[in-house]
Design a protein around this motif. Structure first.
Motif, short mmCIF file in Angstrom:
data_model
loop_
_atom_site.label_atom_id
_atom_site.label_comp_id
_atom_site.label_asym_id
_atom_site.label_seq_id
_atom_site.Cartn_x
_atom_site.Cartn_y
_atom_site.Cartn_z
N PHE A 179 0.82 -1.20 0.00
CA PHE A 179 0.00 0.00 0.00
C PHE A 179 0.86 1.26 0.00
CE2 PHE A 179 -3.53 -2.68 1.89
CZ PHE A 179 -4.33 -2.61 0.76
N MET A 180 1.97 1.23 0.73
CA MET A 180 2.88 2.38 0.74
C MET A 180 3.45 2.64 -0.65
SD MET A 180 4.92 1.81 4.35
CE MET A 180 6.13 3.06 3.97
N GLU A 181 3.78 1.56 -1.35
CA GLU A 181 4.30 1.70 -2.72
C GLU A 181 3.23 2.27 -3.65
OE1 GLU A 181 7.47 1.14 -5.58
OE2 GLU A 181 7.34 1.31 -3.40
N LEU A 182 1.98 1.88 -3.42
CA LEU A 182 0.87 2.42 -4.21
C LEU A 182 0.74 3.93 -3.98
CD1 LEU A 182 -1.65 1.98 -6.00
CD2 LEU A 182 -2.94 1.52 -3.89
N GLU A 183 0.80 4.34 -2.74
CA GLU A 183 0.66 5.77 -2.42
C GLU A 183 1.79 6.60 -3.02
OE1 GLU A 183 0.25 6.26 1.77
OE2 GLU A 183 -1.52 4.97 1.90
N LYS A 184 2.98 6.01 -3.11
CA LYS A 184 4.13 6.71 -3.69
C LYS A 184 4.07 6.77 -5.21
CE LYS A 184 7.39 4.23 -1.91
NZ LYS A 184 8.76 3.75 -1.56
N GLY A 185 3.19 5.97 -5.81
CA GLY A 185 3.09 5.94 -7.26
C GLY A 185 4.02 4.94 -7.92
N GLY A 186 4.61 4.07 -7.11
CA GLY A 186 5.53 3.07 -7.66
C GLY A 186 4.82 1.92 -8.35
N ILE A 187 3.52 1.77 -8.08
CA ILE A 187 2.69 0.75 -8.73
C ILE A 187 1.32 1.37 -9.05
CG2 ILE A 187 3.77 -1.33 -7.78
CD1 ILE A 187 1.71 -1.25 -5.52
N ASP A 188 0.58 0.67 -9.90
CA ASP A 188 -0.73 1.17 -10.30
C ASP A 188 -1.86 0.61 -9.45
OD1 ASP A 188 0.26 2.66 -12.60
OD2 ASP A 188 0.63 0.70 -13.51
N ALA A 189 -1.67 -0.57 -8.88
CA ALA A 189 -2.75 -1.21 -8.13
C ALA A 189 -2.21 -2.28 -7.18
CB ALA A 189 -3.77 -1.83 -9.08
N VAL A 190 -2.98 -2.53 -6.13
CA VAL A 190 -2.71 -3.62 -5.19
C VAL A 190 -3.90 -4.57 -5.23
CG1 VAL A 190 -2.43 -4.27 -2.76
CG2 VAL A 190 -1.27 -2.23 -3.65
N ILE A 191 -3.61 -5.87 -5.33
CA ILE A 191 -4.67 -6.88 -5.21
C ILE A 191 -4.52 -7.53 -3.84
CG2 ILE A 191 -5.66 -9.00 -6.13
CD1 ILE A 191 -4.53 -8.30 -8.85
N ASN A 192 -5.59 -7.49 -3.08
CA ASN A 192 -5.50 -7.97 -1.70
C ASN A 192 -6.89 -8.36 -1.18
OD1 ASN A 192 -3.84 -8.33 0.74
ND2 ASN A 192 -5.11 -6.70 1.58
N ASP A 193 -6.91 -9.02 -0.03
CA ASP A 193 -8.18 -9.43 0.57
C ASP A 193 -9.06 -8.20 0.84
OD1 ASP A 193 -6.16 -11.45 0.93
OD2 ASP A 193 -7.60 -12.51 2.17
N TYR A 194 -10.35 -8.37 0.61
CA TYR A 194 -11.28 -7.25 0.69
C TYR A 194 -11.31 -6.59 2.06
CZ TYR A 194 -15.52 -4.48 0.74
OH TYR A 194 -16.40 -3.44 0.89
N ALA A 195 -11.47 -7.40 3.13
CA ALA A 195 -11.62 -6.82 4.47
C ALA A 195 -10.39 -6.03 4.89
CB ALA A 195 -11.91 -7.92 5.49
N VAL A 196 -9.21 -6.53 4.54
CA VAL A 196 -7.96 -5.84 4.88
C VAL A 196 -7.83 -4.55 4.09
CG1 VAL A 196 -5.44 -6.04 4.88
CG2 VAL A 196 -6.86 -8.01 5.48
N THR A 197 -8.17 -4.61 2.80
CA THR A 197 -8.08 -3.42 1.94
C THR A 197 -9.08 -2.35 2.40
OG1 THR A 197 -7.42 -4.81 0.07
CG2 THR A 197 -8.23 -2.60 -0.44
#
Length: 260
Positions: A179-197
């Motif tokens: 998620f930190m990498e997503l916020e920095k713009g290093g990736i476009d998306a994270v795929i993860n369990d719904y409740a945690v996300t």
């Protein structure tokens, strides 16, 4: 003189045996009074299921395993380690069970035995708040995507890359790092369990990330893992889980931690 000496030696030996027996009896009683310990391993970076707060393990899974242990007359002793180390810890008898939002799948079932399922999960996609054009796994082809090591989210990322080799996949030790990498713009998306996300975007990631699309892999379920073939421990976990559900404690824990 020798006769008297022999009698004295015999008497001392008898006294020694009595002391030993008395001591053994005391130790046995002490052991019976001691609380049984359930050695639990987890990866405490999966909020709201397991995380650390004020130096204590908290979350849905943590409350659940403590309730299961209590129902079976145990005290849960919880240890944190990397997700990839959980199953080896069971296999080497360093732990009795593992609970860490662990999905029940055929590959893991080759290495461990799972309890009856205790949570229905499912995957979701998270992106930066201003991202447009991503709604489904198909939209992630050719993008930079990420998941947590050893999870079905990581498997989903790798499946997308198989469909489109231009896809870049990054796998992180913890979902928080993804998620930190997503916020920095290093990736476009994270795929993860719904409740945690959902927990993340509602707290730490609020105003920076968002959920897009629908839940997929909806048949994914979490289970508590034990060493392969350890039927005794599996029975303890399953029996405790059944008691916790029957008492209403499970519903109480669910309402406390799962907000959707």
């Amino acid at each position: 003189m020798k006769k008297i000496t022999a009698i004295l030696v015999s008497a001392l030996l008898v006294m020694g045996m009595l002391v030993t027996v008395s001591g053994c009896g005391k130790n046995a009683a002490d052991n019976q009074d001691q609380e049984k310990v359930l050695r639990v391993v987890t990866e405490a970076g999966f909020k709201p299921f397991e995380f650390k707060e004020n130096n204590e393990f908290v979350g849905f899974d943590m409350d659940l395993i403590r309730a299961i242990a209590e129902a079976e007359g145990y005290k849960a002793e919880i240890t944190h380690m990397g997700f990839e180390s959980l199953i080896p810890a069971l296999q080497s008898n360093k732990a009795d069970c593992a609970i860490a939002g662990m999905s029940i799948d055929e590959e893991r079932k080759k290495s461990v035995d799972f309890s009856t399922p205790y949570f229905n999960a499912g995957l979701i996609i998270a992106v930066q708040k201003d991202t447009e054009g991503i709604k489904s796994p198909d939209d992630l082809k050719g993008k930079r995507i990420a998941g947590q090591v050893g999870t079905i989210g990581a498997d989903a990322c790798n499946d997308i890359k198989k469909q489109d080799p231009n896809t870049t996949v990054k796998i992180f030790d913890s979902v928080g790092e993804a998620f930190m990498e997503l916020e920095k713009g290093g990736i476009d998306a994270v795929i993860n369990d719904y409740a945690v996300t959902y927990e993340y975007i509602s707290t730490t990631g609020q105003g920076k990330t968002k959920i897009v699309g629908d839940v997929f892999s909806a048949d994914d379920q979490y289970g508590i893992a034990v060493k392969k073939g350890n039927k005794q421990m599996l029975n303890v976990i399953n029996d405790g889980l059944e008691k916790v559900k029957a008492s209403g404690k499970y519903d109480e824990i669910y309402q406390k931690w799962i907000k959707q």
